[in-house]
Design a protein around this motif. Structure first.
Motif, PDB file in Angstrom:
ATOM      1  N   ASP A  80      17.734  -3.678  22.388  1.00  0.00           N
ATOM      2  CA  ASP A  80      18.441  -2.842  21.413  1.00  0.00           C
ATOM      3  C   ASP A  80      18.197  -1.347  21.601  1.00  0.00           C
ATOM      4  N   TRP A  81      17.058  -0.958  22.131  1.00  0.00           N
ATOM      5  CA  TRP A  81      16.692   0.457  22.235  1.00  0.00           C
ATOM      6  C   TRP A  81      17.177   1.102  23.532  1.00  0.00           C
ATOM      7  N   ALA A  82      17.943   0.361  24.314  1.00  0.00           N
ATOM      8  CA  ALA A  82      18.471   0.865  25.584  1.00  0.00           C
ATOM      9  C   ALA A  82      19.984   0.738  25.588  1.00  0.00           C
ATOM     10  N   GLY A 114      17.761   6.182  16.940  1.00  0.00           N
ATOM     11  CA  GLY A 114      16.486   5.601  17.321  1.00  0.00           C
ATOM     12  C   GLY A 114      16.532   4.916  18.672  1.00  0.00           C
ATOM     13  N   ILE A 115      17.568   5.173  19.449  1.00  0.00           N
ATOM     14  CA  ILE A 115      17.664   4.627  20.801  1.00  0.00           C
ATOM     15  C   ILE A 115      16.778   5.455  21.721  1.00  0.00           C
ATOM     16  N   LEU A 116      16.137   4.805  22.676  1.00  0.00           N
ATOM     17  CA  LEU A 116      15.118   5.450  23.506  1.00  0.00           C
ATOM     18  C   LEU A 116      15.522   5.645  24.957  1.00  0.00           C
ATOM     19  N   HIS A 174       8.228   5.489  22.987  1.00  0.00           N
ATOM     20  CA  HIS A 174       8.135   4.030  22.963  1.00  0.00           C
ATOM     21  C   HIS A 174       6.857   3.640  22.223  1.00  0.00           C
ATOM     22  N   LEU A 175       7.007   2.970  21.084  1.00  0.00           N
ATOM     23  CA  LEU A 175       5.891   2.661  20.195  1.00  0.00           C
ATOM     24  C   LEU A 175       5.569   1.168  20.213  1.00  0.00           C
ATOM     25  N   GLN A 178       7.965  -0.474  16.959  1.00  0.00           N
ATOM     26  CA  GLN A 178       9.179   0.339  17.099  1.00  0.00           C
ATOM     27  C   GLN A 178      10.145   0.108  15.941  1.00  0.00           C
ATOM     28  N   PRO A 179      10.578   1.175  15.248  1.00  0.00           N
ATOM     29  CA  PRO A 179      11.566   0.999  14.174  1.00  0.00           C
ATOM     30  C   PRO A 179      12.886   0.470  14.732  1.00  0.00           C
ATOM     31  N   PRO A 180      13.634  -0.274  13.939  1.00  0.00           N
ATOM     32  CA  PRO A 180      14.920  -0.796  14.414  1.00  0.00           C
ATOM     33  C   PRO A 180      15.935   0.323  14.634  1.00  0.00           C
TER      34      PRO A 180
END
Length: 198
Positions: A80-82, A114-116, A174-175, A178-180
């Motif tokens: 989801d974060w990519a 919040g995308i990384l 990057h945690l 990680q929050p959604p």
């Protein structure tokens, strides 16, 4: 050139965006599609993208000069974060800084979500020819992307074999917890207030 604004694409923009995209399909290997989509299909693509991701246009004098959008890197939840990014600028408006403007706006929008990771899948010629140069890879490098992989002779168009490369840029921390990711509609007000993205 007139003042340029960046705004969210609307489904009614499909014809204007398709007019920008179709030459890339029909005359180049920048897109590996063989035939340009119909306006109806292009409209569906816009609607589907905007459910979760940014789809932005650079405009001047009421005309769309280029556009950029993001989509899922992979459908499974852990990705989801990519995102995978795409950008197209009108043929007669290249070299004016529109690509940089659009990518900066996209990065701002993705950051608010919040995308990384921004990832670009780029058509790449073993040797430059009339259908494909390495300019997209050079552009992404200037935008802070780095090369992460190359697939050789994996695509065939206009009777020639071409490569494909992946480039990436990390835009957030990057945690462990990680929050959604927020859907794009949820951050539009913040983008308008903070960055002037309409």
């Amino acid at each position: 050139m007139e003042h340029i604004t960046v705004r969210t694409v609307r489904p009614s923009d499909a014809a204007a965006l398709l007019a920008i995209y179709a030459p890339y399909v029909e005359k180049t290997c920048i897109s590996y599609e063989y035939a340009a989509p119909t306006e109806e299909e292009f409209t569906r693509r816009i609607v589907r993208t905007l459910e979760k991701y940014p789809y932005l246009a650079a405009c001047a004098g009421g005309e769309i000069l280029g556009y950029v959008y993001a989509g899922p890197l992979h459908p499974r939840a852990a990705y989801d974060w990519a995102v995978e990014t795409s950008i197209y600028v009108r043929e007669d408006k290249k070299g004016l800084g529109l690509g940089r403007l659009l990518y900066q706006a996209l990065e701002q929008a993705l950051g608010e979500q919040g995308i990384l990771n921004m990832n670009a899948c780029i058509a790449y010629p073993p040797e430059e020819d009339e259908y494909l140069t390495r300019s997209s890879a050079v552009f992404h490098e200037h935008m802070g992307f780095r090369l992460v992989g190359r697939f050789r002779q994996c695509s065939y168009k206009f009777g020639r074999w071409y490569d494909m490369i992946w480039m990436e840029k990390h835009i957030g921390e990057h945690l462990t917890d990680q929050p959604p990711v927020k859907p794009f509609p949820a951050v539009r007000d913040a983008l308008r207030e903070k960055y002037g993205i309409l």
